[in-house]
Design a protein around this motif. Structure first.
Motif, PDB file in Angstrom:
ATOM      1  N   ARG A  30      12.555  -6.649  -3.581  1.00  0.00           N
ATOM      2  CA  ARG A  30      11.492  -6.461  -2.586  1.00  0.00           C
ATOM      3  C   ARG A  30      10.415  -5.540  -3.162  1.00  0.00           C
ATOM      4  NH1 ARG A  30      15.578  -4.049   1.694  1.00  0.00           N
ATOM      5  NH2 ARG A  30      15.995  -2.901  -0.243  1.00  0.00           N
ATOM      6  N   ILE A  31       9.218  -6.102  -3.336  1.00  0.00           N
ATOM      7  CA  ILE A  31       8.121  -5.394  -3.998  1.00  0.00           C
ATOM      8  C   ILE A  31       7.042  -5.056  -2.976  1.00  0.00           C
ATOM      9  CG2 ILE A  31       6.443  -5.472  -5.875  1.00  0.00           C
ATOM     10  CD1 ILE A  31       8.120  -7.757  -7.096  1.00  0.00           C
ATOM     11  N   ASP A  33       3.297  -4.152  -1.691  1.00  0.00           N
ATOM     12  CA  ASP A  33       1.941  -4.536  -2.092  1.00  0.00           C
ATOM     13  C   ASP A  33       0.948  -3.822  -1.189  1.00  0.00           C
ATOM     14  OD1 ASP A  33      -0.280  -5.925  -3.128  1.00  0.00           O
ATOM     15  OD2 ASP A  33      -0.065  -7.502  -1.623  1.00  0.00           O
ATOM     16  N   ASN A  43       1.938  -7.131  -9.611  1.00  0.00           N
ATOM     17  CA  ASN A  43       3.034  -7.622  -8.775  1.00  0.00           C
ATOM     18  C   ASN A  43       3.338  -9.090  -9.040  1.00  0.00           C
ATOM     19  OD1 ASN A  43       3.583  -5.222  -7.511  1.00  0.00           O
ATOM     20  ND2 ASN A  43       2.795  -5.815  -5.521  1.00  0.00           N
ATOM     21  N   ASN A  44       2.283  -9.910  -9.186  1.00  0.00           N
ATOM     22  CA  ASN A  44       2.511 -11.327  -9.422  1.00  0.00           C
ATOM     23  C   ASN A  44       3.053 -11.584 -10.823  1.00  0.00           C
ATOM     24  OD1 ASN A  44       1.669 -13.256  -7.108  1.00  0.00           O
ATOM     25  ND2 ASN A  44       0.159 -11.607  -7.051  1.00  0.00           N
ATOM     26  N   GLU A  47       6.713 -10.779 -10.242  1.00  0.00           N
ATOM     27  CA  GLU A  47       7.360 -11.814  -9.420  1.00  0.00           C
ATOM     28  C   GLU A  47       7.621 -13.079 -10.233  1.00  0.00           C
ATOM     29  OE1 GLU A  47       6.886 -14.101  -5.122  1.00  0.00           O
ATOM     30  OE2 GLU A  47       5.235 -12.862  -5.867  1.00  0.00           O
ATOM     31  N   GLN A  59       6.984 -10.159  -2.091  1.00  0.00           N
ATOM     32  CA  GLN A  59       6.010  -9.082  -1.921  1.00  0.00           C
ATOM     33  C   GLN A  59       5.707  -8.917  -0.439  1.00  0.00           C
ATOM     34  OE1 GLN A  59       2.559  -9.137  -4.663  1.00  0.00           O
ATOM     35  NE2 GLN A  59       3.476 -10.960  -5.578  1.00  0.00           N
TER      36      GLN A  59
END
Length: 309
Positions: A30-31, A33, A43-44, A47, A59
């Motif tokens: 779990r990121i 954003d 983040n991408n 991911e 995210q």
């Protein structure tokens, strides 16, 4: 005897490999954003890599305060946007109480302060102290961001620092401010504005950051580092994912170009993240060193395959 030794050797290897893998509960990552373009890119990137390695990354868009509380409460796992020193004072208790842990620094050399076009700097405007004596050429205006984001500049004017007490802060959106910058540069007019890096403005415009703003923005042009932090105990519980995030180190040029794809070229962040990895395959060697898939296979060939390289 040799057979027994060989069996023991491979058994030890099997145990080591098992220990290197993450526990089943680590599969979901779990990121947090914030909606910032630089974090969209990083983040991408994370991911895409995690999904290709067999994890299930998601995210969640949160405010800054909620992000820290979510990490503290174990509701989020990782946050790649710990800008320092900007967040140091406000979120100091989270670090002092060890509610969060640092996985690594993902960017160095970021900056945030006043800037001018290079032709203005070449004319002698290199420092905050150079502005006041050329007030007419600047129309005594500083172009900045939306209301609520410019307290530092408003306080500077109110205190008459750098003899700028008669100047005005023109508050606008980021896009509105940069439209003014673009128009001024096209006409070779003088303009002073809020600049920062990473951001595609550093590629779009030939610009110079002003010295002398240490009181307002801090030393080294408002210099900042960006860290990746996680919920307490995450590195111990999920060492493979933590290793990946500690390896994910970017640089200004990488983020400037990636953000340019998103902001100027209108690419979706996941598309830009993949394209930047394809264009910079040398980054993968460092990012994936010591990292495996969720089931323990070497990560690098898997990611190269997922990128079609």
């Amino acid at each position: 005897m040799r057979t027994k030794i060989a069996a023991m050797f491979f058994a030890i290897l099997g145990c080591s490999s098992a220990h290197a893998q993450d526990a089943p509960e680590c599969k979901k990552v779990r990121i947090a954003d914030l909606g910032w373009t630089d974090i969209m890119l990083t983040n991408n990137t994370a991911e895409f890599i995690l999904d290709a390695l067999g994890y299930e990354a998601t995210q969640t868009l949160l405010g800054m305060d909620v992000t820290y509380m979510s990490l503290k409460n174990g509701e989020m796992d990782v946050f790649q946007g710990n800008w320092r020193p900007f967040q140091d004072a406000q979120y100091k208790p989270f670090f002092d109480q060890r509610s969060v842990e640092v996985l690594g620094t993902n960017l160095e050399g970021a900056k945030f302060t006043l800037a001018v076009p290079k032709y203005v700097a070449d004319a002698g405007i290199k420092d905050f102290g150079d502005l006041a004596s050329h007030g007419d050429q600047f129309e005594k205006q500083i172009y900045a961001l939306e209301p609520g984001s410019n307290t530092v500049l408003l306080d500077m004017i109110a205190a008459n620092r750098h003899e700028l007490g008669q100047w005005k802060v023109v508050e606008s959106s980021e896009a509105g401010m940069l439209t003014q910058v673009k128009r001024a540069i096209a006409r070779k007019q003088w303009i002073v504005f809020l600049g920062w890096e990473p951001h595609p403005m550093n590629l779009d415009y030939d610009m110079s950051y002003l010295t002398g703003g240490d009181v307002e923005f801090g030393p080294n042009f408002g210099g900042a580092t960006v860290r990746t932090i996680a919920r307490k105990g995450y590195a111990k519980a999920c060492p493979n994912v933590a290793k990946l995030f500690s390896n994910l180190v970017f640089n200004l040029e990488y983020e400037n170009h990636g953000m340019q794809m998103i902001i100027d070229q209108g690419q979706d962040a996941p598309v830009a993240a993949r394209e930047m990895m394809r264009l910079n395959p040398q980054m993968l060697d460092k990012w994936l060193a010591g990292v495996t898939t969720f089931d323990g296979k070497p990560a690098l060939p898997v990611i190269k395959g997922a990128l079609g390289s």
